[in-house]
Enzyme design. Sequence first.
Site, mmCIF file in Angstrom:
data_model
loop_
_atom_site.group_PDB
_atom_site.id
_atom_site.type_symbol
_atom_site.label_atom_id
_atom_site.label_comp_id
_atom_site.label_asym_id
_atom_site.label_seq_id
_atom_site.Cartn_x
_atom_site.Cartn_y
_atom_site.Cartn_z
ATOM 1 N N HIS A 21 0.871 -1.172 0.000
ATOM 2 C CA HIS A 21 0.000 0.000 0.000
ATOM 3 C C HIS A 21 0.907 1.220 0.000
ATOM 4 O O HIS A 21 1.540 1.554 1.004
ATOM 5 C CB HIS A 21 -0.896 -0.026 1.242
ATOM 6 C CG HIS A 21 -2.033 0.940 1.201
ATOM 7 N ND1 HIS A 21 -3.102 0.790 0.349
ATOM 8 C CD2 HIS A 21 -2.277 2.079 1.920
ATOM 9 C CE1 HIS A 21 -3.964 1.776 0.540
ATOM 10 N NE2 HIS A 21 -3.480 2.579 1.483
ATOM 11 N N LYS A 166 -10.132 6.443 -4.326
ATOM 12 C CA LYS A 166 -9.158 7.460 -3.978
ATOM 13 C C LYS A 166 -7.781 6.959 -4.365
ATOM 14 O O LYS A 166 -7.438 5.803 -4.079
ATOM 15 C CB LYS A 166 -9.211 7.777 -2.480
ATOM 16 C CG LYS A 166 -8.241 8.887 -2.076
ATOM 17 C CD LYS A 166 -8.544 9.415 -0.689
ATOM 18 C CE LYS A 166 -7.998 8.545 0.399
ATOM 19 N NZ LYS A 166 -8.131 9.156 1.735
ATOM 20 N N LYS A 168 -3.725 7.400 -3.969
ATOM 21 C CA LYS A 168 -2.652 7.934 -3.148
ATOM 22 C C LYS A 168 -1.527 8.396 -4.066
ATOM 23 O O LYS A 168 -0.945 7.592 -4.817
ATOM 24 C CB LYS A 168 -2.134 6.866 -2.188
ATOM 25 C CG LYS A 168 -3.117 6.494 -1.088
ATOM 26 C CD LYS A 168 -3.206 7.583 -0.041
ATOM 27 C CE LYS A 168 -4.001 7.118 1.171
ATOM 28 N NZ LYS A 168 -4.053 8.156 2.218
ATOM 29 N N ASP A 197 -5.401 11.776 -2.820
ATOM 30 C CA ASP A 197 -4.851 12.172 -1.521
ATOM 31 C C ASP A 197 -3.357 12.374 -1.705
ATOM 32 O O ASP A 197 -2.620 11.432 -2.018
ATOM 33 C CB ASP A 197 -5.119 11.090 -0.475
ATOM 34 C CG ASP A 197 -4.618 11.480 0.912
ATOM 35 O OD1 ASP A 197 -4.107 12.602 1.070
ATOM 36 O OD2 ASP A 197 -4.750 10.660 1.838
ATOM 37 N N GLU A 223 -7.366 15.856 -1.566
ATOM 38 C CA GLU A 223 -7.132 15.756 -0.127
ATOM 39 C C GLU A 223 -5.734 16.200 0.256
ATOM 40 O O GLU A 223 -4.747 15.710 -0.295
ATOM 41 C CB GLU A 223 -7.362 14.307 0.337
ATOM 42 C CG GLU A 223 -7.211 14.111 1.828
ATOM 43 C CD GLU A 223 -7.592 12.706 2.267
ATOM 44 O OE1 GLU A 223 -7.250 12.331 3.415
ATOM 45 O OE2 GLU A 223 -8.218 11.970 1.481
ATOM 46 N N LYS A 272 -11.606 11.683 11.643
ATOM 47 C CA LYS A 272 -10.940 10.447 12.053
ATOM 48 C C LYS A 272 -10.980 10.385 13.575
ATOM 49 O O LYS A 272 -10.539 11.323 14.242
ATOM 50 C CB LYS A 272 -9.485 10.390 11.563
ATOM 51 C CG LYS A 272 -9.349 10.268 10.054
ATOM 52 C CD LYS A 272 -7.901 10.260 9.617
ATOM 53 C CE LYS A 272 -7.793 10.157 8.090
ATOM 54 N NZ LYS A 272 -6.389 10.248 7.626
ATOM 55 N N GLU A 326 -14.233 6.159 3.949
ATOM 56 C CA GLU A 326 -13.178 5.288 3.413
ATOM 57 C C GLU A 326 -12.881 4.162 4.408
ATOM 58 O O GLU A 326 -11.732 3.759 4.578
ATOM 59 C CB GLU A 326 -11.912 6.084 3.107
ATOM 60 C CG GLU A 326 -11.292 6.764 4.321
ATOM 61 C CD GLU A 326 -9.983 7.462 4.010
ATOM 62 O OE1 GLU A 326 -9.695 7.721 2.830
ATOM 63 O OE2 GLU A 326 -9.238 7.755 4.966
#
Length: 372
Positions: A21, A166, A168, A197, A223, A272, A326
């Site tokens: 990731h 989304k 990254k 993001d 983001e 969050k 998310e």
Amino acid sequence: MTPLIESLETLLVDLPTIRPHKLSVATMACQTMVIVRLRTSEGIEGLGEGTTIGGLSYGPESPESIKRNIDTYLAPLLVGQPADNLNALRARLDRHVRGNAIAKSALETALLDAQGKRLGLSVAELLGGARQDHLPVLWVLASGDTQQDIDEAFQMLDTQHHRDFKLKIGSRSVDEDVRHVAAIKEVLGERAGVRVDVNQAWSESAAVRGIAALQEAGIELIEQPIPAREYAGLVRLANRFQVPMLADEAVQDVRDGLDLINGGFSGAFALKIAKAGGPRTALELAQLAKTAGVGLYGGTLLEGTIGTTAALHAWATLPELAWGTEMFAPLLLTDDIVTEPLNYRDFGVELPRGPGLGISIDEDKLRHYART
């Protein structure tokens, strides 16, 4: 008789991811969670989780520091105290311990879980009641490979798991990132929404160039393109472009939210529970945003099922999440430590039923993945 907090145990749990990731701050092949097991004098157990991204790559708390600080400083403040007064317990923690939002969030979650089990109420009911029991969930495409991300997106669409994505970005040059994102959006077309993001990776001047190109490509949300503390720059970007800006690392709590709103920010806030210090403080930020007309997004620090479920109970109490959630992170892990995984279907996830969080630990799996 008033129940007392009898003990607090923390465990480090390492779960591999289904693929690397890739973020601008780290590339993850494993997620480490701090699991909290709080027990009361009535024999009730409350579960909590504290999780961050990439050790110390994302913020000032690491899994190891979260565990050590709970064991050494926070747990002694709670053990022996009445378990049923969450406001008094939180005030006690805040009076004696600065910061440590993720650790406090894990403890607040465990306290809410125990209280819900004691009263026969879900965490959502303790927070005022769920307005919805099925929440939309996007998927994060973060392999870094354009064709792999495209294939992954179509797989998620075909199985009706996710229809918003989304990406990254931020670890490569602006031009490379824009080409990567634009290629994926072009193939997906109107079938799916695409957001990015940047994880604070760009300067303001680079962001102006990158956002202009991303807006032209049809990207619907940007983001945290610049560093968190550059509030004025984020406001300028929000006012310069039609594509909305999503503040994430820039808005940890209500004070940050108030500063951004007073500065003229008109985008959206990523909620969050971990960065806010718990579900209840995250909801305080949500109420502020609602009052100011700022959109909301239910975010994650890639928590496992315990932390994800705690956030879902909080988000379920909100009247609207303009940008969805998310809360996909348990799907990024190869295994789980709970007896019943979350039910992801119809482009979203079901809110677990039952008292507290509505989940229970698989003791065998926990022993297998717990760090010794």
